[in-house]
Design an enzyme around this catalytic site. Structure first.
Site, PDB file in Angstrom:
ATOM      1  N   ARG A 266      -2.363 -37.022  10.290  1.00 50.19           N
ATOM      2  CA  ARG A 266      -1.523 -37.963  11.042  1.00 50.19           C
ATOM      3  C   ARG A 266      -1.721 -37.692  12.533  1.00 50.19           C
ATOM      4  NH1 ARG A 266       4.460 -37.451  12.652  1.00 50.19           N
ATOM      5  NH2 ARG A 266       4.712 -39.457  13.644  1.00 50.19           N
TER       6      ARG A 266
ATOM      7  N   HIS B 246       3.788 -42.393  20.130  1.00 52.10           N
ATOM      8  CA  HIS B 246       4.388 -41.050  20.117  1.00 52.10           C
ATOM      9  C   HIS B 246       4.614 -40.666  21.575  1.00 52.10           C
ATOM     10  CE1 HIS B 246       4.746 -37.217  17.475  1.00 52.10           C
ATOM     11  NE2 HIS B 246       5.227 -36.911  18.660  1.00 52.10           N
TER      12      HIS B 246
ATOM     13  N   ASN C 120      10.839 -36.877   9.709  1.00 52.02           N
ATOM     14  CA  ASN C 120      10.537 -35.615  10.393  1.00 52.02           C
ATOM     15  C   ASN C 120      11.755 -34.726  10.249  1.00 52.02           C
ATOM     16  OD1 ASN C 120       8.211 -36.862  11.158  1.00 52.02           O
ATOM     17  ND2 ASN C 120       8.673 -36.930  13.352  1.00 52.02           N
TER      18      ASN C 120
ATOM     19  N   TYR D  50      13.303 -30.744  10.639  1.00 48.47           N
ATOM     20  CA  TYR D  50      13.162 -29.364  11.121  1.00 48.47           C
ATOM     21  C   TYR D  50      14.374 -28.497  10.788  1.00 48.47           C
ATOM     22  CZ  TYR D  50       9.032 -30.897  13.580  1.00 48.47           C
ATOM     23  OH  TYR D  50       7.789 -31.389  13.853  1.00 48.47           O
TER      24      TYR D  50
ATOM     25  N   GLU E 143       6.655 -34.815   9.418  1.00 49.75           N
ATOM     26  CA  GLU E 143       6.601 -33.583  10.226  1.00 49.75           C
ATOM     27  C   GLU E 143       7.568 -32.575   9.630  1.00 49.75           C
ATOM     28  OE1 GLU E 143       7.375 -33.909  14.446  1.00 49.75           O
ATOM     29  OE2 GLU E 143       6.118 -35.694  14.607  1.00 49.75           O
TER      30      GLU E 143
HETATM   31  O1  IFM Z   1       6.450 -31.556  18.933  1.00 46.51           O
HETATM   32  C1  IFM Z   1       7.427 -32.404  18.427  1.00 46.51           C
HETATM   33  C2  IFM Z   1       6.803 -33.719  18.006  1.00 46.51           C
HETATM   34  O2  IFM Z   1       6.140 -34.336  19.051  1.00 46.51           O
HETATM   35  C3  IFM Z   1       7.883 -34.650  17.507  1.00 46.51           C
HETATM   36  N1  IFM Z   1       8.716 -34.037  16.529  1.00 46.51           N
HETATM   37  C4  IFM Z   1       9.234 -32.722  16.789  1.00 46.51           C
HETATM   38  C5  IFM Z   1       8.107 -31.796  17.230  1.00 46.51           C
HETATM   39  C6  IFM Z   1       8.672 -30.393  17.535  1.00 46.51           C
HETATM   40  O3  IFM Z   1       9.622 -30.462  18.552  1.00 46.51           O
END
Ligand code: IFM
Length: 449
Positions: free
Chosen positions: A77, A121, A294, A296, A354
């Site tokens: 990606r 992005h 995404n 985290y 992500e």
């Molecule tokens: O690096 C970033 C990415 O560009 C977008 N999502 C979160 C990542 C980590 O902060």
């Protein structure tokens, strides 16, 4: 023995973004982006870092594709730099810029790696920013034309298209908190931007479908489950509000064609207008083929009438592990999130677009030992495996990130890559232990306990 086997054809990949890795910020006719301008402005990025060179991927893409092939990646990606392709965002097309992506896509296809393109992005052409940027409705049409230009050139080979990456970040960090380009701090701007970004997604979807026969078209959101810091009614209300602000604002618009009533009421109360015109919500909510998630960490919040909108503050965590970003390692959250999105919004397909961890890695000779990242990945793989087993139509997973790279306002101080980049030593790439671990997971299409 492999105990967690994934469905056949599960798309194991890695992700990057143009400004974070390409460098070559003014090569071959590229225009200036808002991140070029922002990072060149003293005081905006840690240590004065810029994306001028980044990982120099623009010149090293062949080596990077070879690396991906060596890892056995099924998909990659990446995002397109709008000002590389259309320097001022709306005028003449820069053929040399398109040629770069043409070469990259050819190399990926040649290596048997599925290209998965994100159009936006965060590197808006500065010329469009000078004319109002995402606060201006005009940018919507320019984005649709950009989508047309790129998909006409790449649509014969690229069959996965995401319009945007993380509209919440574009709106909030770029236009309310101001720590991202273009550095605006205005809540009304934040909601103008959020709406125009979503509308531009809606305008681009049919364009992409028309130009890339048989394509899967979607969008990528940053989502987090939200927990109240305690069971107090005030904190529970704060958690609901924070969920509305971060998650439901975007999910409801895309999948239900409306903005959530509770959040609209708050915005009305504080005098923030969302520039919705007749027909917009139908465009935004036109069916898509996938949602990219995404993930985290989770958010734990407290009620705080003096806190930033939506009047919440971060809550305390006990016994938690945190990454270099200060983000709690919470794999359970990915499982919860996928289940919840599936249940409440039923996207046709989901991808984790992500997921990863920033760790303070350092090479030891020719190796980089990153056991914490391996543990992070392992736990998140188990979380997605569990969600798939319970019926979530998750079709793939992309680790963030293939390479250490420019982490926005943090510059090069955070390392998310499974491949180490030695910026001081000729951009040497060193696959970390986590890359070797990931290679095995991909080869086995699963992992053991
Ligand atoms: O690096 C970033 C990415 O560009 C977008 N999502 C979160 C990542 C980590 O902060």
């Amino acid at each position: 023995m492999t105990t967690h086997i994934f469905p056949d054809g599960f798309l194991w990949g890695a992700a990057t973004a143009s400004y974070q890795i390409e460098g070559a910020w003014e090569a071959d006719g590229k225009g200036e982006s808002i991140w070029d301008r922002f990072s060149h402005t003293p005081g905006k990025v840690q240590d004065g870092d810029t994306g001028d060179v980044a990982c120099d991927h623009y010149h090293r893409y062949a080596e990077d594709v070879a690396l991906m092939r060596g890892l056995g990646l099924k998909a990659y990606r990446f995002s397109i730099s709008w000002p590389r392709v259309i320097p001022d965002g709306k005028g003449a097309v820069n053929e040399a810029g398109l040629d770069f992506y043409d070469r990259l896509v050819d190399a990926l296809v040649e290596a048997g790696i599925t290209p998965y393109v994100t159009l936006y992005h965060w590197d808006l052409p500065q010329a469009l920013q000078d004319a109002g940027g995402w606060c201006s409705r005009e940018v919507v049409g320019h984005f649709a034309r950009y989508a047309d230009v790129v998909s006409k050139r790449l649509g014969d080979r690229v069959k996965f298209w995401a319009t945007h990456n993380e509209p919440w970040v574009v709106a909030k960090l770029g236009h309310y908190i101001g720590v991202h380009a273009p550095g605006i701090t205005d809540l009304s701007a934040c909601y103008q931007v959020a709406h125009h970004v979503l509308l531009s997604h809606g305008e681009a979807v049919p364009v992409l479908r028309a130009n890339a026969g048989g394509a899967q078209v979607g969008i990528v959101l940053n989502l987090s489950p939200v927990d109240p810091a305690s069971a107090s009614p005030a904190n529970q209300t704060a958690a609901r509000r924070h969920d509305g602000y971060l998650n439901r604002w975007y999910l409801d618009a895309l999948f239900k064609g409306t903005y959530p009533d509770d959040m609209s009421a708050i915005l009305d109360e504080i005098g923030v207008a969302v520039p919705v015109q007749a027909g917009d919500m139908a465009k935004i909510s036109a069916p898509i083929d996938f949602l990219g998630v995404n993930y985290y960490t989770r958010d734990v919040v407290c009620d705080d009438p003096d806190g930033a909108f939506p009047f919440t503050s971060p809550g305390p965590r006990e016994n938690a592990e945190f990454t270099e970003m200060g983000w709690e390692v919470y794999p359970e959250g990915l499982y919860r999130l996928l289940k919840c999105v599936h249940q409440d919004y039923s996207p046709a397909a989901l991808y984790v677009t992500e997921n990863g961890a920033a760790i303070a890695d350092a090479p030891t000779g020719d190796a980089v030992h990153d056991p914490r990242r391996i543990a992070y990945l392992r736990a998140h793989f188990k979380a997605i495996h569990r969600a798939i087993g319970e019926g979530v139509p998750l079709k793939g997973y992309f680790v963030w990130s293939l390479l250490d790279n420019f982490e926005w306002a943090f510059g090069y101080s955070k390392r998310f890559g499974i491949v180490y980049v030695d910026y001081e030593d000729g951009q040497r790439r060193i696959p970390k232990d986590s890359a070797h671990f990931y290679r095995e997971v991909i080869a086995d299409n699963g992992l053991s306990d």
